[in-house]
Design a protein around this motif. Structure first.
Motif, PDB file in Angstrom:
ATOM      1  N   ARG A 123       0.855  -1.194   0.000  1.00  0.00           N
ATOM      2  CA  ARG A 123       0.000   0.000   0.000  1.00  0.00           C
ATOM      3  C   ARG A 123       0.886   1.237   0.000  1.00  0.00           C
ATOM      4  N   GLN A 124       1.713   1.346  -1.028  1.00  0.00           N
ATOM      5  CA  GLN A 124       2.679   2.433  -1.155  1.00  0.00           C
ATOM      6  C   GLN A 124       2.065   3.653  -1.847  1.00  0.00           C
ATOM      7  N   SER A 125       2.715   4.807  -1.654  1.00  0.00           N
ATOM      8  CA  SER A 125       2.317   6.081  -2.276  1.00  0.00           C
ATOM      9  C   SER A 125       3.533   6.697  -2.941  1.00  0.00           C
ATOM     10  N   PRO A 126       3.341   7.574  -3.966  1.00  0.00           N
ATOM     11  CA  PRO A 126       2.066   8.033  -4.509  1.00  0.00           C
ATOM     12  C   PRO A 126       1.480   7.038  -5.506  1.00  0.00           C
ATOM     13  N   ILE A 127       0.241   7.363  -5.968  1.00  0.00           N
ATOM     14  CA  ILE A 127      -0.433   6.553  -6.981  1.00  0.00           C
ATOM     15  C   ILE A 127      -1.019   7.490  -8.047  1.00  0.00           C
ATOM     16  N   ASP A 128      -1.414   6.904  -9.176  1.00  0.00           N
ATOM     17  CA  ASP A 128      -2.191   7.639 -10.176  1.00  0.00           C
ATOM     18  C   ASP A 128      -3.659   7.510  -9.784  1.00  0.00           C
ATOM     19  N   ILE A 129      -4.391   8.617  -9.821  1.00  0.00           N
ATOM     20  CA  ILE A 129      -5.830   8.588  -9.533  1.00  0.00           C
ATOM     21  C   ILE A 129      -6.557   8.447 -10.870  1.00  0.00           C
ATOM     22  N   ASP A 130      -7.063   7.240 -11.150  1.00  0.00           N
ATOM     23  CA  ASP A 130      -7.840   6.984 -12.369  1.00  0.00           C
ATOM     24  C   ASP A 130      -9.284   7.369 -12.041  1.00  0.00           C
TER      25      ASP A 130
ATOM     26  N   GLY B  83      -3.130  10.271 -15.203  1.00  0.00           N
ATOM     27  CA  GLY B  83      -1.807  10.328 -15.829  1.00  0.00           C
ATOM     28  C   GLY B  83      -1.218  11.723 -15.898  1.00  0.00           C
ATOM     29  N   HIS B  84      -1.983  12.749 -15.478  1.00  0.00           N
ATOM     30  CA  HIS B  84      -1.471  14.129 -15.558  1.00  0.00           C
ATOM     31  C   HIS B  84      -0.659  14.470 -14.302  1.00  0.00           C
ATOM     32  N   GLN B  85       0.555  14.941 -14.518  1.00  0.00           N
ATOM     33  CA  GLN B  85       1.409  15.362 -13.394  1.00  0.00           C
ATOM     34  C   GLN B  85       1.374  16.889 -13.301  1.00  0.00           C
ATOM     35  N   TYR B  86       1.217  17.408 -12.089  1.00  0.00           N
ATOM     36  CA  TYR B  86       1.168  18.852 -11.852  1.00  0.00           C
ATOM     37  C   TYR B  86       2.563  19.381 -11.539  1.00  0.00           C
ATOM     38  N   ALA B  87       2.671  20.709 -11.447  1.00  0.00           N
ATOM     39  CA  ALA B  87       3.984  21.343 -11.233  1.00  0.00           C
ATOM     40  C   ALA B  87       4.510  21.131  -9.819  1.00  0.00           C
ATOM     41  N   ALA B  88       3.603  20.930  -8.872  1.00  0.00           N
ATOM     42  CA  ALA B  88       4.046  20.711  -7.492  1.00  0.00           C
ATOM     43  C   ALA B  88       2.892  20.115  -6.693  1.00  0.00           C
ATOM     44  N   GLU B  89       3.214  19.670  -5.471  1.00  0.00           N
ATOM     45  CA  GLU B  89       2.192  19.056  -4.601  1.00  0.00           C
ATOM     46  C   GLU B  89       2.494  19.446  -3.165  1.00  0.00           C
ATOM     47  N   LEU B  90       1.461  19.981  -2.474  1.00  0.00           N
ATOM     48  CA  LEU B  90       1.576  20.407  -1.075  1.00  0.00           C
ATOM     49  C   LEU B  90       1.083  19.288  -0.170  1.00  0.00           C
ATOM     50  N   HIS B  91       1.883  18.959   0.854  1.00  0.00           N
ATOM     51  CA  HIS B  91       1.487  17.964   1.861  1.00  0.00           C
ATOM     52  C   HIS B  91       1.417  18.622   3.232  1.00  0.00           C
ATOM     53  N   LEU B  92       0.208  18.619   3.821  1.00  0.00           N
ATOM     54  CA  LEU B  92       0.043  19.072   5.210  1.00  0.00           C
ATOM     55  C   LEU B  92      -0.095  17.798   6.040  1.00  0.00           C
TER      56      LEU B  92
ATOM     57  N   PHE C  64      10.194  14.102  -6.221  1.00  0.00           N
ATOM     58  CA  PHE C  64       8.935  13.352  -6.198  1.00  0.00           C
ATOM     59  C   PHE C  64       9.218  11.873  -6.471  1.00  0.00           C
ATOM     60  N   ARG C  65       8.510  11.012  -5.728  1.00  0.00           N
ATOM     61  CA  ARG C  65       8.653   9.558  -5.925  1.00  0.00           C
ATOM     62  C   ARG C  65       7.790   9.130  -7.105  1.00  0.00           C
ATOM     63  N   PRO C  66       8.246   8.166  -7.905  1.00  0.00           N
ATOM     64  CA  PRO C  66       7.419   7.654  -9.000  1.00  0.00           C
ATOM     65  C   PRO C  66       6.142   6.982  -8.472  1.00  0.00           C
ATOM     66  N   ILE C  67       5.156   6.848  -9.373  1.00  0.00           N
ATOM     67  CA  ILE C  67       3.875   6.211  -9.066  1.00  0.00           C
ATOM     68  C   ILE C  67       4.098   4.757  -8.622  1.00  0.00           C
ATOM     69  N   GLN C  68       3.337   4.320  -7.626  1.00  0.00           N
ATOM     70  CA  GLN C  68       3.443   2.966  -7.070  1.00  0.00           C
ATOM     71  C   GLN C  68       2.208   2.140  -7.445  1.00  0.00           C
ATOM     72  N   PRO C  69       2.343   0.771  -7.413  1.00  0.00           N
ATOM     73  CA  PRO C  69       1.202  -0.088  -7.788  1.00  0.00           C
ATOM     74  C   PRO C  69       0.008   0.097  -6.840  1.00  0.00           C
ATOM     75  N   LEU C  70      -1.204   0.115  -7.429  1.00  0.00           N
ATOM     76  CA  LEU C  70      -2.407   0.306  -6.614  1.00  0.00           C
ATOM     77  C   LEU C  70      -2.718  -0.974  -5.818  1.00  0.00           C
ATOM     78  N   ASN C  71      -2.365  -2.153  -6.383  1.00  0.00           N
ATOM     79  CA  ASN C  71      -2.585  -3.444  -5.695  1.00  0.00           C
ATOM     80  C   ASN C  71      -4.013  -3.589  -5.202  1.00  0.00           C
ATOM     81  N   GLY C  72      -4.975  -3.230  -6.040  1.00  0.00           N
ATOM     82  CA  GLY C  72      -6.381  -3.476  -5.723  1.00  0.00           C
ATOM     83  C   GLY C  72      -7.013  -2.449  -4.808  1.00  0.00           C
ATOM     84  N   ARG C  73      -6.267  -1.442  -4.381  1.00  0.00           N
ATOM     85  CA  ARG C  73      -6.882  -0.419  -3.512  1.00  0.00           C
ATOM     86  C   ARG C  73      -7.910   0.380  -4.312  1.00  0.00           C
TER      87      ARG C  73
END
Ligand SMILES: COc1ccc(C[C@H]2SC(=S)NC2=O)c(OC)c1
Ligand SMILES: [Zn+2]
Length: 265
Positions: free
Chosen positions: A27-34, A109-118, A249-258
């Protein structure tokens, strides 16, 4: 002796699992949101984001990102998909070497210029953030995508301290009246959520991500300021140039059924 890790070469993401075994988990992150596969969940209560702005915080360049650590017990998050109350610990960003890349999660599949994590930790279930980061349901990360567009005045309160943290381990105390809530999009009711992990080593599978659908705009000049941070303390590359902190940024990880849940239809 802490193991060195980074975003390129032998210490890059493909080898993290060798020293940080959780990086190879299910259950790794990040993932692509389909967005065609997300599931609407009508049971979510309203998200409750209560931040005060009288908190003293400190901004540090930790060599992987800038990190604004917050030490206010008045900055709390609850509701939405969360069963417990979470307290804001720190916020940081991930960004690219240009405006075409930089976010960790992607949308169709779209990557943005940046991502904020709180980053928040579960104060109902755990006694400290250090304990919570290793445990299921220990961490909740509010996430906003960032794209190049109009200037964002709120971000200037953070960027104005960057000259003090250009070098690694540089730190600056931020006392001004700043509320990190101003960094979030206006629409805080439409979000995706799923269970994942810390996106850097040790990659503990302890994170509930809450990712806002609305994208925040900052100017290209402000994005360029993110890239002004240095990774090395004083070591100069053979070219004599400072090595700048980009593409963290870390590459996309497998969704593994999530299944990614949506708060909206
Ligand atoms: C040892 O504990 C850690 C290590 C790293 C981070 C930050 C990571 S996790 C994320 S999401 N994005 C990031 O860059 C932590 O955040 C709670 C906690
Ligand atoms: Zn992060």
């Amino acid at each position: 002796k802490p193991v060195a890790w980074g975003y390129e070469g032998d210490i890059g993401p493909c080898n993290w699992h060798k020293y940080f075994p959780k990086a190879g988990g299910k259950r790794q992150s990040p993932i692509d949101i389909d967005t065609s596969a997300t599931q609407y969940d009508g049971s979510f209560k309203p998200l409750r984001i209560h931040y005060d702005s009288h908190m003293c915080s400190s901004l540090t360049n930790n060599g992987h990102t800038f990190c604004m650590s917050v030490n206010s017990d008045q900055c709390n998050l609850s509701g939405g998909p969360l069963e417990d109350k979470y307290r804001l610990l720190q916020f940081h960003c991930h960004w690219g070497s240009d405006d075409t890349k930089g976010s960790e999660h992607t949308v169709d599949g779209h990557q943005y210029a940046a991502e904020l994590h709180l980053v928040h930790w579960n104060t109902d279930k755990f006694k400290s953030a250090d304990e919570a980061i290793e445990k299921n349901q220990g961490i909740a990360v509010l996430t906003a995508f960032i794209k190049a567009g109009k200037e964002h005045r709120g971000w200037n309160h953070v960027l104005s301290h960057f000259k003090d943290i250009k070098k690694v381990q540089g730190t600056s105390t931020v006392n001004e009246d700043f509320n990190p809530k101003c960094l979030l999009p206006e629409n805080q009711t439409d979000y995706w959520t799923y269970e994942g992990s810390l996106t850097t080593p040790p990659c503990h599978e302890s994170v509930r991500f809450i990712i806002f659908k609305e994208v925040v705009e900052v100017s290209s000049e402000q994005l360029a300021q993110f890239r002004s941070l240095c990774v090395c303390s004083s070591r100069k590359r053979d070219t004599g140039e400072d090595e700048h902190l980009v593409d963290n940024f870390r590459p996309i990880q497998p969704l593994n059924g999530r299944v990614v849940k949506a708060s909206f239809q």
